[in-house]
Enzyme design. Structure first.
Site, PDB file in Angstrom:
ATOM      1  N   ASP A 147       0.830  -1.201   0.000  1.00  0.00           N
ATOM      2  CA  ASP A 147       0.000   0.000   0.000  1.00  0.00           C
ATOM      3  C   ASP A 147       0.872   1.262   0.000  1.00  0.00           C
ATOM      4  OD1 ASP A 147      -2.423   1.336   0.131  1.00  0.00           O
ATOM      5  OD2 ASP A 147      -3.163   0.214   1.844  1.00  0.00           O
TER       6      ASP A 147
ATOM      7  N   ASP B 159      -9.946   3.361  -3.657  1.00  0.00           N
ATOM      8  CA  ASP B 159     -10.648   2.255  -2.993  1.00  0.00           C
ATOM      9  C   ASP B 159     -12.071   2.107  -3.526  1.00  0.00           C
ATOM     10  OD1 ASP B 159      -8.412   1.950  -1.460  1.00  0.00           O
ATOM     11  OD2 ASP B 159      -9.427   2.241   0.467  1.00  0.00           O
TER      12      ASP B 159
ATOM     13  N   GLU C 247      -0.809   2.010  -5.143  1.00  0.00           N
ATOM     14  CA  GLU C 247      -0.685   3.473  -4.994  1.00  0.00           C
ATOM     15  C   GLU C 247      -1.851   4.173  -5.670  1.00  0.00           C
ATOM     16  OE1 GLU C 247      -0.482   4.025  -8.412  1.00  0.00           O
ATOM     17  OE2 GLU C 247       1.141   5.498  -8.256  1.00  0.00           O
ATOM     18  N   TRP C 248      -2.936   3.404  -5.887  1.00  0.00           N
ATOM     19  CA  TRP C 248      -4.248   3.939  -6.290  1.00  0.00           C
ATOM     20  C   TRP C 248      -4.253   4.619  -7.658  1.00  0.00           C
ATOM     21  CZ3 TRP C 248      -2.429   6.367  -1.443  1.00  0.00           C
ATOM     22  CH2 TRP C 248      -2.584   5.499  -0.346  1.00  0.00           C
ATOM     23  N   GLY C 249      -3.290   4.252  -8.517  1.00  0.00           N
ATOM     24  CA  GLY C 249      -3.281   4.797  -9.876  1.00  0.00           C
ATOM     25  C   GLY C 249      -2.794   6.225  -9.968  1.00  0.00           C
TER      26      GLY C 249
END
Ligand code: GLA
Length: 459
Positions: free
Chosen positions: A161, A216, A194-196
């Site tokens: 994460d 998320d 890293e959520w894009g």
């Protein structure tokens, strides 16, 4: 002419990264603890799932349930513990350890048990100083030590994460964990999270086998719609291929009050919306990681939030079974062709000779070429009113005279043969796609006889 999937595959596979890890050639199929576990699953008075919680009894019971609810039979293989497992303190020599009061025997026997049941096992860590929700130790400056402990326990997948990473860059940091994992000699799949943010589809394929392309996902329609939009914005040439998959985050399928609430959101989605979730994750070749309780520990209606502690029994709801175990939809996801993409949304209507435009909006057309020459088509309607759905074969790279068998993958029924477009050129109509609905189809071109092909060639 069929657009050849193989050509596209060659174009992308040269940069994808095969380190021998399981679940990497096709999008991983798995289950995660995230909203799914509560304490005392082995007792007669288990408690309802708690967000971001795990302990030995609930984990072992869920490993058993993974198999007994039918996930294993449907092809799911990966069992994952999210931000719930690590002790708040590293041990005396600086190694991560499982939370001591929840896992008195440590993590290795748990991993061994998952392997014994034919599953692979994944653990969560974070690139920063602390994890996101649990506040557990992060892997920053412990890359080798953490990779070594994961390998020594037999871990197969590591999700890393991106919280508490002030001053760090994803493209500089993830390679450190990637190298450390590979140096262990164990074949470990690295899932970047890293959520894009920093376009991971551009540099991720060199160091990881999958990466989050989005923020998320929570079980509310606005979130699902937003994730699909974020994922659609990834350049189609980097949309995903073997050993390099864009991850749209966990599936919340069928979650209502019975699941813990991811990021504070209780599930409110309709059956139609949950089918859209699965359809779009499938056609866009995202990993399919289910997060839902697979143990029902309530004597009363836990889906409606009426929880009475009881002995836990393995369980999926009828809606979850219909969706998560849909072999035809899973087959769309489980291929080695490049991920699906958005084709130009047709302006209504496209039928030759038609002058009057339909007043309904047109559903968006996504497609994934499949290895057998067929094409999965998702007619996706994110709007709040019904839309017209149709696909022109020219959009698929087929000739206007091509004929294909059309199968509806939610109705599990043939829609007959169509020529030039679906619905058929002769009818020149559209199927109604309800608000938030996705019609998921598989179009299989009919093989032409040599004679017919020659006639067409001459024409
Ligand atoms: C972030 C991730 C989630 C989850 C949590 C854990 O929000 O994006 O998928 O792993 O952290 O704390």
């Amino acid at each position: 002419m069929l657009r050849t999937a193989a050509t596209l595959l060659l174009a992308t596979s040269s940069w994808a990264y095969n380190n021998g890890a399981p679940h990497s050639r096709k999008p991983p199929l798995g289950w995660s603890s995230w909203v799914a576990l509560g304490p005392d699953a082995a007792s007669d008075a288990a408690k309802a799932p708690i967000f971001d919680f795990c302990d030995e009894a609930s984990v072992l019971a869920s490993i058993d349930a993974f198999v007994s609810v039918g996930l294993y039979k449907a092809g799911y293989r990966h069992f994952h513990l999210d931000d719930c497992w690590a002790d708040l303190e590293r041990n005396a020599t600086g190694y991560l350890q499982a939370e001591r009061d929840h896992f008195p025997r440590g993590m290795k026997p748990i991993v061994d048990y998952a392997h014994f049941k034919g599953l692979t096992f994944g653990l969560y860590t974070c690139a920063g100083t602390k994890t996101c929700v649990g506040g557990r130790p992060g892997s920053k400056d412990h890359w080798t030590q953490d990779a070594n402990v994961f390998a020594s326990w037999g871990v197969d997948v590591v999700k890393m994460d991106w919280c508490n990473t002030q001053g760090m860059e994803p493209a500089d940091t993830y390679p450190l964990m990637s190298a450390a994992l590979n140096a262990t000699g164990r074949h470990i799949h690295l899932n970047m999270c890293e959520w894009g943010r920093d376009d991971p589809w551009e540099w991720g394929p060199k160091v990881a086998q999958s990466w989050r392309a989005t923020g998320d996902h929570t079980p509310v329609w606005e979130s699902t719609k937003e994730i699909i939009a974020q994922r659609t914005a990834v350049p189609p040439s980097l949309g995903g291929a073997p050993y390099a998959w864009n991850d749209m985050d966990m599936l919340e399928t069928g979650n209502y009050a019975q699941a813990a609430h991811a990021n504070g959101k209780q599930g409110t989605m309709s059956a139609v919306e949950y089918k859209t979730e699965f359809s779009m994750w499938a056609v866009l070749a995202s990993p399919l990681v289910v997060t839902t309780p697979i143990l029902n520990c309530s004597a009363t209606d836990q889906i409606g939030g009426n929880f009475t502690p009881s002995k836990c029994v393995p369980s999926l709801t009828p809606l979850q079974k219909e969706i998560l175990l849909n072999a035809e939809a899973i087959a769309v996801n489980q291929d080695v062709t490049p991920a699906g993409r958005l084709l130009a949304a047709p302006a209504a209507p496209l039928c030759p000779g038609t002058t009057e435009a339909s007043t309904a909006a047109a559903a968006m057309v996504y497609a994934r070429n499949l290895s057998d020459g067929s094409v999965a088509v998702a007619l996706y309607n994110p709007s709040d009113a019904a839309a017209d759905g149709s696909v022109e074969f020219a959009q698929l790279g087929w000739s206007a005279t091509a004929t294909a068998e059309v199968r509806d993958l939610w109705a599990h029924a043939s829609r007959g043969a169509a020529t030039g477009r679906y619905p058929d050129a002769a009818s020149c109509g559209a199927v109604s796609v309800g608000a938030h609905e996705t019609v998921l189809l598989r179009l299989t071109p009919q093989k032409k006889t040599e004679e017919a092909a020659a006639v067409e060639e001459e024409a």
